[in-house]
Design an enzyme around this catalytic site. Structure first.
Site, PDB file in Angstrom:
ATOM      1  N   ASP A 113      59.787  21.873  63.224  1.00 47.47           N
ATOM      2  CA  ASP A 113      60.351  22.867  62.307  1.00 47.47           C
ATOM      3  C   ASP A 113      59.307  23.958  62.056  1.00 47.47           C
ATOM      4  O   ASP A 113      58.242  23.973  62.695  1.00 47.47           O
ATOM      5  CB  ASP A 113      60.852  22.198  61.012  1.00 47.47           C
ATOM      6  N   CYS A 130      56.363  18.421  62.124  1.00 46.37           N
ATOM      7  CA  CYS A 130      56.798  19.157  60.937  1.00 46.37           C
ATOM      8  C   CYS A 130      55.560  19.285  60.048  1.00 46.37           C
ATOM      9  O   CYS A 130      54.440  19.088  60.539  1.00 46.37           O
ATOM     10  CB  CYS A 130      57.990  18.497  60.246  1.00 46.37           C
ATOM     11  N   THR A 160      54.469  17.443  57.576  1.00 50.10           N
ATOM     12  CA  THR A 160      53.817  16.144  57.372  1.00 50.10           C
ATOM     13  C   THR A 160      54.039  15.159  58.515  1.00 50.10           C
ATOM     14  O   THR A 160      53.321  14.162  58.606  1.00 50.10           O
ATOM     15  CB  THR A 160      54.389  15.472  56.104  1.00 50.10           C
ATOM     16  N   HIS A 220      52.476  -1.897  71.140  1.00 51.36           N
ATOM     17  CA  HIS A 220      53.131  -2.929  70.328  1.00 51.36           C
ATOM     18  C   HIS A 220      54.585  -2.603  69.995  1.00 51.36           C
ATOM     19  O   HIS A 220      55.430  -3.492  69.973  1.00 51.36           O
ATOM     20  CB  HIS A 220      52.380  -3.122  69.002  1.00 51.36           C
ATOM     21  N   HIS A 238      55.531  -8.792  71.926  1.00 57.24           N
ATOM     22  CA  HIS A 238      56.026  -7.554  71.314  1.00 57.24           C
ATOM     23  C   HIS A 238      57.475  -7.288  71.688  1.00 57.24           C
ATOM     24  O   HIS A 238      58.216  -6.666  70.925  1.00 57.24           O
ATOM     25  CB  HIS A 238      55.141  -6.373  71.722  1.00 57.24           C
TER      26      HIS A 238
HETATM   27  C1  RB5 Z   1      58.892  22.065  55.309  1.00 60.08           C
HETATM   28  O1  RB5 Z   1      58.397  22.782  54.217  1.00 60.08           O
HETATM   29  C2  RB5 Z   1      58.465  20.611  55.201  1.00 60.08           C
HETATM   30  O2  RB5 Z   1      59.140  19.998  54.152  1.00 60.08           O
HETATM   31  C3  RB5 Z   1      58.698  19.899  56.507  1.00 60.08           C
HETATM   32  O3  RB5 Z   1      58.014  20.528  57.524  1.00 60.08           O
HETATM   33  C4  RB5 Z   1      58.263  18.453  56.580  1.00 60.08           C
HETATM   34  O4  RB5 Z   1      56.958  18.298  56.137  1.00 60.08           O
HETATM   35  C5  RB5 Z   1      59.183  17.467  56.000  1.00 60.08           C
HETATM   36  O5  RB5 Z   1      58.953  16.257  56.067  1.00 60.08           O
END
Ligand code: RB5
Length: 152
Positions: free
Chosen positions: A8, A65, A67, A98, A133
């Protein structure tokens, strides 16, 4: 090996780094977007990659993304997808050896491009070890079947 890649807006720059690394390494890939830092919804991008891997058009997927969490949660909703959020090389290797993870997720707001490159390389090189596994991954599939989902 064919790899489906997406991210994203929060993972756009990291996704570009991943694409550059795959290109340099001669790994066959397709970039499913996004193609700018314009805000988009991460479930839409994660689903493109998860479905492409599920269908068998691609062997593996890589999702970025902010995180790495949102894309992992989304991809794991698709039966047969085992998405692993990895921010270190040890976990990346173990996710293959695994867990037979077929999707790797990372967060641009968490790690830098250098470490991400090492993680991608470790994850692409490692192979599922099978054996004990196998039984455990089969139990994951059994859970999907219990809830009436088809698995790959
Ligand atoms: C976008 O701001 C953010 O929420 C997205 O990239 C991600 O981290 C969501 O898990």
């Amino acid at each position: 090996m064919k790899v489906a890649v997406a991210g994203d807006h929060g993972g756009f720059r990291l996704k570009q780094e991943v694409v550059a690394l795959l290109e340099k390494s001669g790994v066959e890939y397709q970039d499913f977007g996004t193609f700018s830092e314009e805000p988009v919804d991460y479930p839409d991008l994660a689903l493109l990659v998860a479905e492409a891997v599920k269908k068998g058009d691609f062997d593996r997927g890589i999702l970025c993304c902010g995180t790495g969490i949102g894309v992992a949660i989304t991809a794991n909703k698709v039966p047969g997808i085992r998405a692993a959020l990895c921010h270190d090389t040890f976990s990346a290797r173990a996710a293959r050896e695994h867990n037979n993870a077929n999707v790797l997720t990372m967060g641009q707001r968490v790690i830098g491009p250098g470490l991400a490159g090492d993680i991608v390389a470790a994850w692409l090189q490692a192979e599922f070890q099978g054996g004990r596994h196998d039984r455990r991954v089969a139990k994951i599939c059994a859970i999907e079947k219990k809830y009436n989902c088809s698995s790959r």
